[in-house]
Design a protein around this motif. Structure first.
Motif, mmCIF file in Angstrom:
data_model
loop_
_atom_site.group_PDB
_atom_site.id
_atom_site.type_symbol
_atom_site.label_atom_id
_atom_site.label_comp_id
_atom_site.label_asym_id
_atom_site.label_seq_id
_atom_site.Cartn_x
_atom_site.Cartn_y
_atom_site.Cartn_z
ATOM 1 N N ILE A 132 6.766 5.194 17.075
ATOM 2 C CA ILE A 132 5.996 4.284 16.825
ATOM 3 C C ILE A 132 6.134 4.029 15.385
ATOM 4 C CG2 ILE A 132 4.971 3.684 18.549
ATOM 5 C CD1 ILE A 132 2.234 3.952 17.445
ATOM 6 N N SER A 133 6.097 3.322 14.287
ATOM 7 C CA SER A 133 5.827 3.563 12.610
ATOM 8 C C SER A 133 4.944 2.751 12.245
ATOM 9 C CB SER A 133 7.121 3.350 11.636
ATOM 10 O OG SER A 133 7.454 2.926 10.871
ATOM 11 N N MET A 134 4.558 2.928 10.997
ATOM 12 C CA MET A 134 2.967 2.909 9.862
ATOM 13 C C MET A 134 3.809 1.510 8.934
ATOM 14 S SD MET A 134 1.042 3.862 11.010
ATOM 15 C CE MET A 134 -0.422 3.311 9.991
ATOM 16 N N SER A 135 5.154 1.035 9.242
ATOM 17 C CA SER A 135 6.267 0.614 8.346
ATOM 18 C C SER A 135 6.056 -0.372 8.622
ATOM 19 C CB SER A 135 7.325 0.816 8.648
ATOM 20 O OG SER A 135 8.162 1.038 9.541
ATOM 21 N N ASP A 136 4.895 -0.812 10.239
ATOM 22 C CA ASP A 136 4.891 -2.317 10.609
ATOM 23 C C ASP A 136 3.595 -2.390 10.310
ATOM 24 O OD1 ASP A 136 7.093 -2.360 12.866
ATOM 25 O OD2 ASP A 136 6.300 -1.247 13.500
ATOM 26 N N LEU A 137 3.021 -2.496 8.752
ATOM 27 C CA LEU A 137 1.704 -2.218 8.825
ATOM 28 C C LEU A 137 2.317 -2.946 7.519
ATOM 29 C CD1 LEU A 137 -0.780 0.028 10.043
ATOM 30 C CD2 LEU A 137 -0.285 -1.878 10.797
ATOM 31 N N ILE A 138 3.594 -2.819 6.841
ATOM 32 C CA ILE A 138 3.827 -3.404 5.656
ATOM 33 C C ILE A 138 3.808 -5.175 5.214
ATOM 34 C CG2 ILE A 138 5.490 -3.647 4.016
ATOM 35 C CD1 ILE A 138 6.265 -0.409 4.508
ATOM 36 N N ALA A 139 3.448 -5.743 4.909
ATOM 37 C CA ALA A 139 3.472 -6.838 4.629
ATOM 38 C C ALA A 139 4.284 -7.286 4.422
ATOM 39 C CB ALA A 139 2.332 -7.324 3.830
ATOM 40 N N SER A 140 5.074 -7.611 2.811
ATOM 41 C CA SER A 140 6.134 -7.660 2.721
ATOM 42 C C SER A 140 7.567 -7.121 2.390
ATOM 43 C CB SER A 140 6.546 -6.840 0.792
ATOM 44 O OG SER A 140 7.488 -6.931 -0.099
ATOM 45 N N ASP A 141 7.952 -8.516 3.342
ATOM 46 C CA ASP A 141 9.739 -8.167 4.074
ATOM 47 C C ASP A 141 10.286 -7.712 3.871
ATOM 48 O OD1 ASP A 141 8.198 -10.249 6.075
ATOM 49 O OD2 ASP A 141 8.845 -12.233 4.998
ATOM 50 N N GLU A 142 10.710 -7.666 2.039
ATOM 51 C CA GLU A 142 11.779 -7.146 1.357
ATOM 52 C C GLU A 142 11.457 -5.862 1.354
ATOM 53 O OE1 GLU A 142 13.610 -6.968 -3.231
ATOM 54 O OE2 GLU A 142 11.082 -7.958 -3.254
ATOM 55 N N ILE A 143 10.448 -5.353 1.574
ATOM 56 C CA ILE A 143 9.270 -2.924 1.060
ATOM 57 C C ILE A 143 10.341 -3.418 2.652
ATOM 58 C CG2 ILE A 143 8.105 -1.618 1.008
ATOM 59 C CD1 ILE A 143 7.375 -3.156 -1.145
#
Length: 284
Positions: A132-143
């Protein structure tokens, strides 16, 4: 629920960082965060099962109730209960009584918490703790999309492409934070044209040096603002190719295009950039 599971993993990973700092206070902070991650997952299971518990139920009582319910109703046996109770005791000693643990305790309790979380994620939530990835918490779609592409490349062992995507993310992050810490004006070196032609090239070299040095100070300020380890950041920079982002979303990558990255390199860079993105997101 996935967001709550990600936050539990984030608590664990924050504890993991402190556990590597090799001093008693950091060890105590690591132990506290490991226990917080375990207690958070226990409360999540409690709510999901609909257990009738007191709002301020003690951790040890809650742990017993959850384990009993999982065993009785779902035939799920979660081991390590005695080790988690030991972890909780160490946390109480540090947090409430100011008893500093030995530095080696952080490593031990890291293993306890990791084993427990991996087991309960797999058996109850049917999730792989590592995947499971912490990247799912990143709000910016681009990033987030760039990081997802990096994760995809990592999974197929295309480490070079993985690292290239990470370099792009770093460029975007440092570009977006300019409203807090302005970029160094790239036109600074053009001031050399105001000088006599015979010395203008020397002036340009000096201004280029000043510009590069100011950019280094800017990056150091960002890292300090985000409370990122300077040692880890220097390792991150050493491994990462340099990327420039231009208007329109175009990138230019510079560096060793033929470097052979390992899985360990790619995993470190990916974990670092996700953490950096989340830290900058908190500021923004």
């Amino acid at each position: 629920m996935i967001e709550q599971l990600l936050l539990i993993k984030r608590l664990f990973e924050e504890g993991e960082k402190y556990s590597l700092q090799n001093d008693p206070i950091s060890a105590g902070l690591a132990i506290s965060l490991f226990q917080d991650s375990v207690e958070s997952v226990i409360w999540l299971v409690t709510k999901d099962l609909g257990l009738n518990v007191k709002e301020k139920e003690s951790f040890t009582v809650l742990l017993d109730k959850v384990h009993q319910e999982l065993d009785d109703k779902l035939s799920i046996k979660i081991p390590f209960k005695a080790k988690i109770q030991e972890l909780n005791k160490a946390r109480v000693n540090f947090k409430h009584y100011g008893i500093l643990p030995d530095k080696s305790e952080a490593k031990k309790f890291h293993g306890y918490a990791e084993a427990y979380l991996k087991t309960i994620f797999e058996l109850y939530f049917k999730k792989d703790f590592d995947n499971i990835s912490m990247s799912d918490l990143i709000a910016s779609d681009e990033i987030r999309l760039l990081i997802k592409e990096a994760e995809k490349n990592l999974s197929i062992k295309d480490y070079k492409s993985c690292v290239d995507e990470i370099a792009k993310v770093k460029a975007i992050l440092f570009y977006k934070i300019k409203r807090f810490i302005p970029e160094v004006d790239r036109n600074l070196v053009n001031a050399a044209t105001f000088f006599d032609r015979q010395i203008s090239s020397h002036v340009r070299d000096v201004l280029k040096y000043i510009s590069d040095y100011m950019e280094m100070l800017r990056e150091a300020s960002i890292i300090n603002l985000c409370s990122i380890s300077v040692k880890e950041y220097n390792h991150f920079l050493k491994e990462l190719p340099y990327a420039n982002v231009f208007s329109g979303g175009n990138f230019v990558l510079q560096g060793e295009s033929n470097k052979n990255y390992t899985e360990e390199d790619a995993k470190f860079l990916l974990k670092f950039i996700i953490d950096l993105a989340l830290k900058i997101q908190e500021i923004d």
